[in-house]
Write a protein that holds these residues in place. Structure first.
Motif: not given
Length: 308
Positions: A208-209, A233-234, A240, A242, A285, A289
């Motif tokens: 996921c990264r 995510f990054t 973090r 998403k 985080e 959203k």
């Protein structure tokens, strides 16, 4: 036909509704047993378990599939067929119960993308077309004889969520058609060509990264494949973030991969291995959203800042 339906997630619910409204008889609905959730530790059903209780169907909660009393309950129903949608691997003792075997639906055109995450891997690979398959279950996962298949176009704006919704709706019709033809004896199962098989393993946390050194198309496809859950995510400002929706842009820049390469009051893009990717929807985080334009009102970021 007299069937026992087995499933867990929301993708299975349109199919259960279609079967409930059909001429086929649902003898029982099997889903994972409800689990205590939240602060109050109240029992929460799976999407299928919740629907089964709402439809007043014979709900049979499953803990261990090898439990003898659980197996005896299913045996006593004397089903013609088990119908599985996004459930678990059945032990041989269960596979031996229905007189006409067990039918599964898989969200790919088998033998392509055998495994736990066919929708995600089709998107990861930038496929333009995928499909759904009904097949007879055999002990080795996703290898049984094919009954029916239906192709589904992958639109450019599709992500895992929207493609899953398409498959749930189309899958209901495919399952009903499959059962009708099986009941009439008008369907001939076809063996899969193992030489054409590809694998779609479960998505791991490590997958996921995002790696911003990859091509912009590859990163964009990963975002699509993992949205809305679990989310690519990054890291930004040490936290973090998403990334749920992106857009490839063609504007030139002079930044190395993994830096803020475009920034104004409502837009932000990140430099990739061969281009820029604009962030359209994100999930910070500890926040909800939101559109990137809304996110930019509450964060401190500058052109050229490193990301990841």
């Amino acid at each position: 036909m007299n069937i026992v339906f087995m499933g867990n997630p929301a993708i299975a619910t349109p199919i259960l509704i279609a079967l409930h409204e059909s001429n086929h008889q649902i003898l029982g609905v099997v889903s994972n047993a409800p689990k205590p959730m939240g602060r109050g530790r109240s029992l929460k059903h799976t999407a299928v378990g919740k629907l089964a209780t709402e439809l007043t169907l014979n709900f049979i909660p499953a803990n261990s599939l090898n439990d003898k009393s659980f197996q005896a309950k299913l045996q006593a129903l004397n089903p013609d067929l088990f119908v599985l949608v996004a459930f678990r691997i059945l032990p041989k003792a269960l596979l031996d119960i229905p007189t006409h075997g067990s039918v599964n639906i898989h969200t790919s055109l088998l033998p392509a993308y055998r495994g736990a995450a066919p929708i995600q891997h089709a998107l990861l690979n930038g496929e333009k077309e995928t499909g759904i398959t009904t097949f007879m279950i055999e002990p080795k996962v996703d290898t049984g004889s094919i009954l029916l298949q239906e192709k589904i176009e992958i639109d450019e704006e599709d992500d895992c969520g929207s493609l899953t919704d398409k498959m749930a709706i189309r899958g209901a019709g495919l399952i009903l058609n499959t059962l009708d033809l099986l009941e009439k004896g008008e369907i001939e199962p076809k063996s899969q060509n193992d030489s054409l098989a590809s694998i779609a393993p479960k998505i791991s946390k490590e997958m996921c990264r995002l790696d911003w050194s990859y091509s912009v198309e590859k990163i964009h496809n990963k975002v699509r494949a993992l949205s809305p859950f679990p989310g690519a995510f990054t890291l930004m400002n040490g936290k973090r973030i998403k990334i749920l929706r992106t857009k490839i842009i063609n504007e030139t820049h002079s930044f190395p991969p993994g830096h803020v390469s475009l920034l104004d009051k409502s837009r932000m893009a990140i430099s990739c291995g061969d281009g820029q990717l604009e962030l359209m929807e994100v999930h910070l985080e500890g926040k909800r959203k939101m559109a990137m334009a809304d996110c930019l009102r509450g964060i401190h970021v500058a052109l050229g800042n490193p990301i990841g």
